[in-house]
Design a protein around this motif. Structure first.
Motif, mmCIF file in Angstrom:
data_model
loop_
_atom_site.group_PDB
_atom_site.id
_atom_site.type_symbol
_atom_site.label_atom_id
_atom_site.label_comp_id
_atom_site.label_asym_id
_atom_site.label_seq_id
_atom_site.Cartn_x
_atom_site.Cartn_y
_atom_site.Cartn_z
ATOM 1 N N MET A 17 39.164 52.860 66.644
ATOM 2 C CA MET A 17 39.627 51.807 67.528
ATOM 3 C C MET A 17 41.140 51.876 67.729
ATOM 4 S SD MET A 17 37.296 48.513 66.428
ATOM 5 C CE MET A 17 38.039 47.476 67.699
ATOM 6 N N LYS A 18 41.590 51.238 68.781
ATOM 7 C CA LYS A 18 43.021 51.051 69.036
ATOM 8 C C LYS A 18 43.364 49.632 68.589
ATOM 9 C CE LYS A 18 42.613 54.142 72.981
ATOM 10 N NZ LYS A 18 42.568 54.251 74.461
ATOM 11 N N VAL A 19 44.482 49.483 67.879
ATOM 12 C CA VAL A 19 44.768 48.209 67.244
ATOM 13 C C VAL A 19 46.196 47.760 67.513
ATOM 14 C CG1 VAL A 19 44.792 46.934 65.070
ATOM 15 C CG2 VAL A 19 43.118 48.772 65.405
ATOM 16 N N ALA A 20 46.338 46.551 68.048
ATOM 17 C CA ALA A 20 47.644 45.904 68.172
ATOM 18 C C ALA A 20 47.795 44.929 67.017
ATOM 19 C CB ALA A 20 47.756 45.169 69.503
ATOM 20 N N ILE A 21 48.947 44.991 66.338
ATOM 21 C CA ILE A 21 49.224 44.052 65.251
ATOM 22 C C ILE A 21 50.505 43.292 65.588
ATOM 23 C CG2 ILE A 21 48.020 45.356 63.464
ATOM 24 C CD1 ILE A 21 50.715 46.484 62.557
ATOM 25 N N SER A 22 50.534 42.021 65.239
ATOM 26 C CA SER A 22 51.725 41.224 65.549
ATOM 27 C C SER A 22 52.206 40.454 64.330
ATOM 28 C CB SER A 22 51.448 40.246 66.700
ATOM 29 O OG SER A 22 50.658 39.153 66.258
ATOM 30 N N GLY A 23 53.466 40.079 64.394
ATOM 31 C CA GLY A 23 54.092 39.229 63.405
ATOM 32 C C GLY A 23 55.368 38.684 64.009
ATOM 33 N N ARG A 24 56.013 37.779 63.320
ATOM 34 C CA ARG A 24 57.221 37.163 63.883
ATOM 35 C C ARG A 24 58.412 38.111 63.883
ATOM 36 N NH1 ARG A 24 57.393 31.678 60.495
ATOM 37 N NH2 ARG A 24 56.679 33.172 58.926
ATOM 38 N N ASN A 25 58.470 39.030 62.907
ATOM 39 C CA ASN A 25 59.599 39.949 62.794
ATOM 40 C C ASN A 25 59.164 41.335 63.257
ATOM 41 O OD1 ASN A 25 61.348 42.019 61.519
ATOM 42 N ND2 ASN A 25 62.388 40.240 60.651
ATOM 43 N N LEU A 26 59.664 41.776 64.402
ATOM 44 C CA LEU A 26 59.217 43.044 64.985
ATOM 45 C C LEU A 26 59.528 44.226 64.076
ATOM 46 C CD1 LEU A 26 57.894 44.542 67.300
ATOM 47 C CD2 LEU A 26 60.122 44.615 68.459
ATOM 48 N N GLU A 27 60.678 44.226 63.426
ATOM 49 C CA GLU A 27 61.028 45.342 62.544
ATOM 50 C C GLU A 27 60.020 45.486 61.413
ATOM 51 O OE1 GLU A 27 65.004 45.036 61.117
ATOM 52 O OE2 GLU A 27 65.930 45.315 63.094
ATOM 53 N N THR A 28 59.582 44.355 60.869
ATOM 54 C CA THR A 28 58.583 44.378 59.799
ATOM 55 C C THR A 28 57.258 44.928 60.310
ATOM 56 O OG1 THR A 28 59.622 42.482 58.705
ATOM 57 C CG2 THR A 28 57.337 42.960 58.129
ATOM 58 N N VAL A 29 56.874 44.526 61.523
ATOM 59 C CA VAL A 29 55.610 44.984 62.100
ATOM 60 C C VAL A 29 55.671 46.483 62.391
ATOM 61 C CG1 VAL A 29 53.932 44.650 63.949
ATOM 62 C CG2 VAL A 29 55.216 42.689 63.082
ATOM 63 N N ILE A 30 56.797 46.947 62.915
ATOM 64 C CA ILE A 30 56.963 48.381 63.188
ATOM 65 C C ILE A 30 56.873 49.183 61.898
ATOM 66 C CG2 ILE A 30 58.611 50.124 63.947
ATOM 67 C CD1 ILE A 30 59.591 48.112 66.053
ATOM 68 N N ALA A 31 57.524 48.690 60.846
ATOM 69 C CA ALA A 31 57.470 49.376 59.547
ATOM 70 C C ALA A 31 56.036 49.441 59.023
ATOM 71 C CB ALA A 31 58.373 48.666 58.546
ATOM 72 N N ALA A 32 55.290 48.358 59.195
ATOM 73 C CA ALA A 32 53.888 48.342 58.756
ATOM 74 C C ALA A 32 53.063 49.336 59.555
ATOM 75 C CB ALA A 32 53.318 46.932 58.902
ATOM 76 N N ALA A 33 53.305 49.403 60.861
ATOM 77 C CA ALA A 33 52.560 50.326 61.721
ATOM 78 C C ALA A 33 52.762 51.771 61.279
ATOM 79 C CB ALA A 33 52.986 50.149 63.172
ATOM 80 N N LYS A 34 53.948 52.084 60.798
ATOM 81 C CA LYS A 34 54.246 53.459 60.384
ATOM 82 C C LYS A 34 53.519 53.848 59.104
ATOM 83 C CE LYS A 34 58.748 53.800 62.664
ATOM 84 N NZ LYS A 34 60.222 53.914 62.503
ATOM 85 N N THR A 35 53.005 52.866 58.372
ATOM 86 C CA THR A 35 52.247 53.171 57.155
ATOM 87 C C THR A 35 50.795 53.503 57.463
ATOM 88 O OG1 THR A 35 51.488 50.889 56.691
ATOM 89 C CG2 THR A 35 53.687 51.520 55.897
ATOM 90 N N LEU A 36 50.381 53.279 58.690
ATOM 91 C CA LEU A 36 48.986 53.458 59.068
ATOM 92 C C LEU A 36 48.730 54.871 59.581
ATOM 93 C CD1 LEU A 36 48.537 50.087 60.975
ATOM 94 C CD2 LEU A 36 47.510 50.654 58.763
#
Length: 235
Positions: A29-48
């Motif tokens: 699947m393709k997955v969009a994830i969100s959070g209030r702090n974009l930098e934190t969300v981008i960092a999390a995305a890079k772990t996937l």
């Protein structure tokens, strides 16, 4: 069955949200994830793994326009939306006579109004795909406890909201479920996951549950799922 379908997860930068994202990506699947702090969300995305299939986004679920912007971005990128998990949540625990008004409002605005905002922003897209809307509630949505007045109020509300929404939307072919976990090994309430949490439900367990729900025959809907640790005596 799930390959190339599109999901959106609020509060997706850690804990249950990130665990579900991993499970959905494993299904293609393709997955969009969100959070209030974009930098934190981008960092999390890079772990996937399958990072090309991940879209990190900034949104405060207490702001309806933020959620509308997120859905618009997802549709612009991938052209569809099949699954939404309203997972973002906060918890403050204190005797009711000591609870601060700001803590109460933050829980209501995030845990309950945020769930409404996420649905309001996404429901028309889900009608098109006959998609699936899920909320992340809690066993606290059916079991009250001391010092939990505010948190209980929001999670009881999420359970009731989701069940009513299920009745409203099934005529459009949209499935609606609420997942009600007990103790999960996450960062919630300032916990730091470690070996001490091995007895708890793990985020990937909730991810597997979400995948199982998505793979269930369209005629069958588990609308309210309670899930708890098998051996709490090991804590």
């Amino acid at each position: 069955m799930l390959k190339d379908k599109v999901a959106y997860i609020t509060g997706g930068s850690k804990g249950i949200g990130l665990g579900v994202a991993k499970s959905l990506l494993e299904q293609g699947m393709k997955v969009a994830i969100s959070g209030r702090n974009l930098e934190t969300v981008i960092a999390a995305a890079k772990t996937l793994e399958h990072e090309d299939y991940v879209l990190p986004l900034s949104s405060d679920v207490t702001v309806l326009d933020d959620e509308k912007d997120v859905i618009s971005t997802i549709l612009d990128k991938w052209g569809r939306l099949d699954v939404v998990l309203a997972n973002a949540g906060v918890g403050h625990f204190a005797p009711v006579d000591q609870m601060e008004e700001d803590s109460w409002k933050q829980m209501i605005d995030t845990n309950l109004t945020g769930v409404f905002h996420t649905l309001k922003a996404s429901v028309e897209a889900l009608k098109v795909t006959e998609g699936y809307y899920m909320t992340l509630a809690s066993l606290a949505g059916t079991n009250f406890f001391a010092q939990g007045a505010g948190y209980n109020a929001t999670k009881f509300g999420v359970v009731g909201f989701t069940q009513a929404v299920m009745l409203d939307l099934r005529k459009y072919g949209i499935k609606v479920s609420t997942i009600m976990p007990g103790s999960v090994s996450t960062y919630f309430n300032d916990n730091e996951p470690s070996v001490k949490d091995a007895w708890k439900i793990q985020p990937e367990d909730i991810g597997k549950l979400v995948v199982d729900l998505l793979n269930m025959h369209p005629r069958t809907l588990p609308s309210k799922i309670e899930v708890r640790p098998t051996r709490p005596d090991l804590k």
